[in-house]
Design an enzyme around this catalytic site. Structure first.
Site, short mmCIF file in Angstrom:
data_model
loop_
_atom_site.label_atom_id
_atom_site.label_comp_id
_atom_site.label_asym_id
_atom_site.label_seq_id
_atom_site.Cartn_x
_atom_site.Cartn_y
_atom_site.Cartn_z
N GLN A 1 -15.17 -7.86 -3.31
CA GLN A 1 -16.54 -8.69 -2.13
C GLN A 1 -16.40 -9.72 -1.68
OE1 GLN A 1 -19.14 -5.49 -3.37
NE2 GLN A 1 -17.10 -4.59 -4.23
N ALA B 1 -28.71 -4.83 -6.12
CA ALA B 1 -27.40 -4.70 -5.73
C ALA B 1 -26.36 -4.50 -4.43
CB ALA B 1 -27.13 -2.66 -5.97
N HIS B 2 -25.19 -4.54 -4.46
CA HIS B 2 -24.71 -4.94 -3.10
C HIS B 2 -25.09 -4.08 -1.79
CE1 HIS B 2 -20.60 -2.61 -4.67
NE2 HIS B 2 -22.21 -2.06 -4.78
N ASN B 3 -25.21 -4.46 -0.40
CA ASN B 3 -25.44 -4.00 0.80
C ASN B 3 -26.23 -3.74 0.69
OD1 ASN B 3 -21.93 -3.94 0.39
ND2 ASN B 3 -22.49 -3.70 2.35
#
EC number: 2.3.1.191
Lengths: 315, 315, 315
Positions: A187, A228-230
């Protein structure tokens, strides 16, 4: 890194060479970035990509635009996962500048400040917190004890981050191999937090796989919330305790998510939407200013009516 | 410790003496361990126990096998709780060997390494983390800042543990007294984590009451997940954010638990099962490779059909 | 601080002056405290308030009791939020007494002990924990690594607090401005934890906005539980993993909340009530000793019957 080095690492044939600075999505890549296409669903984005190179199966390789170099492989997502390790920055920088600390800022003992990090004026960073390499923190921001901010993340002015919160941990991403292994997708993005944001205790905000997880100005986040991511959290959103947002959720401005509510990934929620406690959002909400509840989700009034109908079953 | 010492501490009469090394369940005890029977449900296990001694009510005492010494008491579970304190190891060892650190491993400042702990090669343990006494960590493992690993736990090779995660905290166990007190059952087991496991931020994995809570190779755990004492998580399982597993849950290999899903305790889930987000599992799932959803739980397709039927109530 | 100073800060006209020592609710204020009335619902409490002064709209100002000075304003709650900053204590005290540590207590390295804090006898406070200013901890209490206890909180005797838990973080409180900003209501209360309380890992217990969030004697709290500001948790309550309690929830004695269950705010739950896992409580429960389940909540037996009826829809 050169494209030849990457393709050699992946065991893929590649005739043309090029400098590659990172990985990115089909839509966001520039001419020095490597992208991928795995899911047929995104094939329409293929013709517009500005990526310098692409991991792609033979089947779709004829449809890529000029100037984009094809790296032909059977499992592009898996190849991307393997390549992501090449762009993983160091866990701990040992060289670089000492962190800069602004005027009137207090850094308590037992705080770690990474290389090249910048702390603004009038900040307080309390005992046990970890501020990774290349982190930027604005003015008047308070970091309570035992907070962790991973490398490369940014926090704006006038923010408050409560104890135990983790910002910039890795998003939950991996590709499957045919023999049942999971290959980590490093990531390599970050988290960007705007100004006037308050984040409660023991929250987790994951860094983006590419680019940034974004928390916009004025957001209020309660305790034990997962982002969470993004994800992109618009201006003035309110996330009540134990909310869980899946990857690439976009909340437009002034969305309110009640306690323990959640979203599945890759969806958008229109401005001024309210999701009641425990609401579970599985599709985008396009109309602004409405209230929703339940899982599956209904308009709040409908949900209340439905609960009445359900309880009638007992009669 | 001797059985006479234990029985004296508990105020129970005991004629025969024996060296007792620990407490254990009816099925797992060996000849030097003390066990208990409280719940009639387990009476069939009684005849096969290899335990050296047993806390048991008078009613069932005649059914115990030869070589197993009976400690007769009215409330065996409560007696066990009281006895568990006798086997509680020290909070902090002050004697013992300094921790061993393998080649090329980096231990940042403000990390605590307990006595007799062993860190493998090429590990990184970051700022503020606590590695308790007698902990073993394999090679190539990364422990991010502010992680806590309680004493006696084991982590394999190639693992990644993100910030704020707690491994080896006490399981949630206590016995009730008649006057409304809770007597702690000291959790004298540990946590064993295999190799190639990634655990997200701010998770909690409780140590076993006896023996081990086990996370097998290749498991992927997202943020804010709770795993209770004595769970066994099989190879390649995936636990998405905010999952909560109750005590003694066994997930066989490649089970996927969606976000905010949960289990009640003492059940098993067959290999390759998928539990959708928010699914609540209250009974064992014996047939592998099926998908389930909802609370109460239905096969996923049935659950979708059911939601259709429910929404028809609004018509 | 004087009332004139406060009203000047808020831009409100005030003719009479008075020493004001803090902010408080309508019911709990004393003659040296400033209170507010925003919600018409509480107007009946107005006549009995003992507050020295009140932020109130013109509309209701004639109904305030003698001896209570009116600060007339259009948005009393917003004015309260602004005033709360004036009473916010220092983040870190730099003067005051060194902490007192009782006999036989062990304070590990890398622990922070604030000014004027008092640690009892036979305590253990482990690596990385933060004990803020003016914190009191009783005898025989264990604080595991990386716990954070904010300033002014109190923990009794014989308590165990597991790693990563945060006690005394700010409650989730703010007032809205007309142009979409949130003004923080500084949480100037504290948390008071009784004796014989065990709190699991990575929990969050927020400090009160005024007065105290209270955890009474004998309470048992599992991991990842959230307790909001001004909750009162009665003697012997049990909160299983991932429970979330909203602000000003009162649990009377021996209430059991199952895993992932939750409450909305400002309600009471009668003694010996059991809420099953996932139960969502939205109204007060007045009758003791009953079991409830579901969201919306039903008596447990009714909920089971209802689930039967619902599954019949599939036939």
């Amino acid at each position: 890194m050169t494209l030849k080095e990457i393709s050699k690492f992946l065991g893929i044939d590649c005739k043309i060479d090029k400098e590659i600075t990172g990985l990115n999505s089909l839509n966001d890549s520039n001419e020095n970035e490597l992208t991928f296409l795995e899911n047929k669903k995104y094939i329409n984005d293929l013709k517009n990509t500005k990526a310098g190179a692409i991991l792609i199966s033979n089947e779709y390789s004829k449809e890529i635009p000029e100037n984009c170099i094809a790296l032909i492989c059977d499992e592009p997502y898996l190849a991307l996962a393997k390549a992501s390790k090449l762009f993983d920055p160091k866990l701990i920088e040992t060289t670089g500048n000492e962190s800069k600390i602004g005027k009137n800022s207090t850094i308590m003992q037992n705080v770690y400040l990474g290389k090249n990090s910048v702390i603004g004026d009038n900040c307080t960073i309390m005992h046990g917190s970890f501020i990774g390499d290349n982190v930027q923190i604005g003015n008047n921001t308070i970091i309570y004890p035992n907070v962790t901010i991973y490398r490369d993340c940014m926090v704006g002015n006038d923010c408050i981050i409560h104890s135990g919160t983790v910002i910039g941990s890795d998003g939950f991403g991996f590709a499957n191999t045919k023999d049942g292994k999971y290959i980590k997708i490093y990531q390599n993005g970050n988290v960007i937090i705007g100004s006037d944001v308050e984040i409660g205790a023991n929250c987790t905000i994951d860094r983006a796989v590419f680019k940034s997880t974004i928390i916009d100005d004025g957001v209020r986040i309660d305790n034990l919330v997962h982002i969470a991511h993004n994800c992109k959290i618009g201006k003035g959103c309110i996330l009540v305790t134990q909310v869980g947002l899946s990857g690439s959720t976009t909340l437009h401005h002034y969305v309110v998510m009640g306690g323990q509510s959640a979203t599945s990934g890759h969806l958008e929620i229109a401005p001024f939407t309210t999701i009641a406690a425990r609401g579970g959002v599985t599709k985008s909400i396009t109309e602004p200013k409405k209230s929703w509840a339940g899982f599956p989700l209904f308009e709040h009034k409908q949900w209340l009516r439905l609960q009445g109908k359900i309880s009638n079953l007992l009669k």
